[in-house]
Enzyme design. Structure first.
Site, PDB file in Angstrom:
ATOM      1  N   ARG A  21       0.872  -1.189   0.000  1.00 60.69           N
ATOM      2  CA  ARG A  21       0.000   0.000   0.000  1.00 60.69           C
ATOM      3  C   ARG A  21       0.897   1.223   0.000  1.00 60.69           C
ATOM      4  O   ARG A  21       1.621   1.458   0.974  1.00 60.69           O
ATOM      5  CB  ARG A  21      -0.945   0.002   1.202  1.00 60.69           C
ATOM      6  CG  ARG A  21      -1.697   1.318   1.347  1.00 60.69           C
ATOM      7  CD  ARG A  21      -2.872   1.249   2.298  1.00 60.69           C
ATOM      8  NE  ARG A  21      -3.996   0.550   1.694  1.00 60.69           N
ATOM      9  CZ  ARG A  21      -5.227   0.554   2.183  1.00 60.69           C
ATOM     10  NH1 ARG A  21      -5.499   1.200   3.304  1.00 60.69           N
ATOM     11  NH2 ARG A  21      -6.198  -0.110   1.572  1.00 60.69           N
ATOM     12  N   HIS A  69      -7.008   0.910  -6.884  1.00 59.76           N
ATOM     13  CA  HIS A  69      -7.239  -0.008  -5.758  1.00 59.76           C
ATOM     14  C   HIS A  69      -7.846  -1.286  -6.361  1.00 59.76           C
ATOM     15  O   HIS A  69      -9.036  -1.569  -6.195  1.00 59.76           O
ATOM     16  CB  HIS A  69      -8.180   0.644  -4.747  1.00 59.76           C
ATOM     17  CG  HIS A  69      -8.192   0.005  -3.398  1.00 59.76           C
ATOM     18  ND1 HIS A  69      -7.452  -1.123  -3.080  1.00 59.76           N
ATOM     19  CD2 HIS A  69      -8.865   0.338  -2.250  1.00 59.76           C
ATOM     20  CE1 HIS A  69      -7.678  -1.444  -1.819  1.00 59.76           C
ATOM     21  NE2 HIS A  69      -8.525  -0.575  -1.295  1.00 59.76           N
ATOM     22  N   GLN A 116      -9.878  -3.951  -4.301  1.00 58.66           N
ATOM     23  CA  GLN A 116     -11.204  -3.447  -3.917  1.00 58.66           C
ATOM     24  C   GLN A 116     -12.182  -3.652  -5.077  1.00 58.66           C
ATOM     25  O   GLN A 116     -13.294  -4.154  -4.884  1.00 58.66           O
ATOM     26  CB  GLN A 116     -11.109  -1.957  -3.556  1.00 58.66           C
ATOM     27  CG  GLN A 116     -12.441  -1.349  -3.151  1.00 58.66           C
ATOM     28  CD  GLN A 116     -12.973  -1.928  -1.853  1.00 58.66           C
ATOM     29  OE1 GLN A 116     -12.292  -1.927  -0.845  1.00 58.66           O
ATOM     30  NE2 GLN A 116     -14.199  -2.432  -1.869  1.00 58.66           N
ATOM     31  N   ASP A 143     -17.281   6.834  -2.074  1.00 55.31           N
ATOM     32  CA  ASP A 143     -16.067   6.668  -1.265  1.00 55.31           C
ATOM     33  C   ASP A 143     -15.823   8.001  -0.555  1.00 55.31           C
ATOM     34  O   ASP A 143     -16.458   9.015  -0.874  1.00 55.31           O
ATOM     35  CB  ASP A 143     -14.888   6.283  -2.187  1.00 55.31           C
ATOM     36  CG  ASP A 143     -13.583   6.033  -1.427  1.00 55.31           C
ATOM     37  OD1 ASP A 143     -13.630   5.844  -0.193  1.00 55.31           O
ATOM     38  OD2 ASP A 143     -12.508   6.046  -2.068  1.00 55.31           O
ATOM     39  N   CYS A 181     -16.622   1.415  -0.338  1.00 58.51           N
ATOM     40  CA  CYS A 181     -15.459   0.551  -0.071  1.00 58.51           C
ATOM     41  C   CYS A 181     -15.081   0.560   1.409  1.00 58.51           C
ATOM     42  O   CYS A 181     -14.366  -0.340   1.848  1.00 58.51           O
ATOM     43  CB  CYS A 181     -14.285   0.983  -0.933  1.00 58.51           C
ATOM     44  SG  CYS A 181     -13.737   2.656  -0.580  1.00 58.51           S
ATOM     45  N   ARG A 238     -13.750  -8.791   0.247  1.00 61.02           N
ATOM     46  CA  ARG A 238     -12.309  -8.537   0.083  1.00 61.02           C
ATOM     47  C   ARG A 238     -11.534  -9.831   0.363  1.00 61.02           C
ATOM     48  O   ARG A 238     -10.575 -10.161  -0.313  1.00 61.02           O
ATOM     49  CB  ARG A 238     -11.843  -7.439   1.062  1.00 61.02           C
ATOM     50  CG  ARG A 238     -12.394  -6.054   0.795  1.00 61.02           C
ATOM     51  CD  ARG A 238     -11.879  -5.469  -0.501  1.00 61.02           C
ATOM     52  NE  ARG A 238     -10.426  -5.422  -0.554  1.00 61.02           N
ATOM     53  CZ  ARG A 238      -9.670  -4.459  -0.011  1.00 61.02           C
ATOM     54  NH1 ARG A 238     -10.233  -3.449   0.605  1.00 61.02           N
ATOM     55  NH2 ARG A 238      -8.341  -4.496  -0.117  1.00 61.02           N
TER      56      ARG A 238
HETATM   57  N1  NVA Z   1      -9.943   6.512  -1.652  1.00 62.30           N
HETATM   58  C1  NVA Z   1      -9.612   6.057  -0.335  1.00 62.30           C
HETATM   59  C2  NVA Z   1      -9.824   4.586  -0.228  1.00 62.30           C
HETATM   60  C3  NVA Z   1      -9.561   4.005   1.117  1.00 62.30           C
HETATM   61  C4  NVA Z   1      -9.759   2.519   1.156  1.00 62.30           C
HETATM   62  C5  NVA Z   1      -8.177   6.435   0.006  1.00 62.30           C
HETATM   63  O1  NVA Z   1      -7.307   6.312  -0.859  1.00 62.30           O
HETATM   64  O2  NVA Z   1      -7.933   6.861   1.131  1.00 62.30           O
HETATM   65  N1   CP Z   2     -11.398  -0.443   1.635  1.00 64.23           N
HETATM   66  C1   CP Z   2     -10.143  -0.519   2.142  1.00 64.23           C
HETATM   67  O1   CP Z   2      -9.157  -0.725   1.437  1.00 64.23           O
HETATM   68  O2   CP Z   2     -10.099  -0.374   3.497  1.00 64.23           O
HETATM   69  P1   CP Z   2      -8.787  -0.261   4.415  1.00 64.23           P
HETATM   70  O3   CP Z   2      -8.201   1.117   4.170  1.00 64.23           O
HETATM   71  O4   CP Z   2      -9.302  -0.415   5.796  1.00 64.23           O
HETATM   72  O5   CP Z   2      -7.827  -1.317   4.019  1.00 64.23           O
END
Ligand code: NVA
Ligand code: CP
Length: 304
Positions: free
Chosen positions: A101, A128, A131, A223, A263, A291
């Site tokens: 990540r 992502h 997801q 989101d 998500c 997931r």
């Molecule tokens: N768009 C959000 C998704 C989190 C799972 C982010 O990048 O923070």
């Molecule tokens: N939806 C998602 O990726 O959640 P987290 O940030 O908790 O991993």
């Protein structure tokens, strides 16, 4: 055989429908897997917080007979002067797969380039993919099929929206990205998704008008308005996105059996009201559970 990554949905474009079906199969046989990933270790590198991605990957590989290691990137030598290239090469000597990540997709790409083992994105600023795969599993379970169904994504044209665009186009789902003009999805991704959709007989459309976009929708999706790493002040985001909130008035415009997806993590009162999020049309917790099953399918495909 050359190693394969899942950094963009496009990396597994041809298998995407099969991965959806495999995830559904693996969900049915949960508790009865015969350890297909026995002896395999996945390193999970996080630059940002996570609940779902971290836990579901750990549980997924454990249930498939393998093992996961979590590491906070700021505690690695990579955060203190060691190059990404060297880090990727060293990890490739220890483990069988990397889940990463990252803030910046360029770091993700570099790890992918230098690692000799599969690299799976757990999100970056562009996409992502895991997801989006779980979302396709959820849509198949709830709606039975994709063709002729309409998904409206409302709010920030972010990483989640970008991967949904590719996934919808691949699966033959019609998708409208309904976002403010200044926060549309990545233009290249939008164009790429539209081309795939064209060849597939489905539609990818941009809109700035939620009331128009949500007419006859089968799926409403949103989101957070402020993604991790985005420094937009909250008051500015609220002003910019408030007409894109999923609330009962907007849901009223959609089909009677429309489902609502997010998500997570959600911000009740911002992108979605508590009433809708906790209401009968919301499938957000099934979506979160998926997931686990979707990532089992990815791990199986890339690490077996
Ligand atoms: N768009 C959000 C998704 C989190 C799972 C982010 O990048 O923070
Ligand atoms: N939806 C998602 O990726 O959640 P987290 O940030 O908790 O991993």
């Amino acid at each position: 055989m050359a190693k394969r990554d899942l950094i963009s949905v496009l990396d597994m474009k041809d298998e995407w429908p099969d991965l959806v079906d495999l995830a559904i199969e693996l969900k049915k046989e949960r508790g009865n897997h015969n350890a297909p990933l026995k002896g395999k270790t996945l390193i999970m590198m996080f630059e940002k917080p996570s609940t779902r991605t971290r836990i579901s990957f750990d549980v997924a590989i454990t249930e498939l007979g393998g093992h996961a290691l979590y590491i906070d990137v700021s505690k690695m030598q990579m955060g203190h002067g060691e190059t990404v290239e060297d880090t990727a090469k060293v990890m490739s000597r220890f483990v069988h797969g990397i889940m990463y990540r990252a803030y910046d997709y360029k770091m993700m790409d570099k790890i992918g380039e230098y690692a000799t083992i599969p690299v799976i994105s757990g999100l970056d600023n562009l996409e992502h993919p895991c997801q989006a795969l779980a979302d396709m599993v959820t849509i198949k379970e709830k709606k039975g099929s994709f063709r002729g169904k309409k998904l409206v994504y409302l709010g920030d044209g972010n990483n989640v929206c970008n991967s949904l665009l590719y996934s919808s186009a691949i699966m033959g789902l019609d998708m409208i990205a309904c976002c403010p003009a200044t926060r549309m999805p990545n233009a290249e991704i939008m164009l790429g998704a539209a081309r795939i959709a064209d060849a597939n007989g489905s539609k990818i459309i941009a809109s700035h008008d939620p009331m128009e976009a949500c007419k006859d929708a089968d799926i409403l999706y949103t989101d957070t308005w402020i993604s991790m790493g985005d420094d937009t002040p909250e008051d500015k985001a609220v002003k910019l996105f408030k007409m894109y909130q999923i609330n009962s008035e907007l849901l009223e415009i959609a089909k009677k059996d429309c489902i609502v997806m997010h998500c997570l993590p959600a911000h009740r009162g911002h992108e979605i009201t508590a009433e809708v999020m906790d209401g009968p049309q919301s499938v957000v917790f099934d979506q979160a559970e998926n997931r686990l099953h979707a990532q089992k399918a990815v791990l199986y495909a890339l690490l077996k």
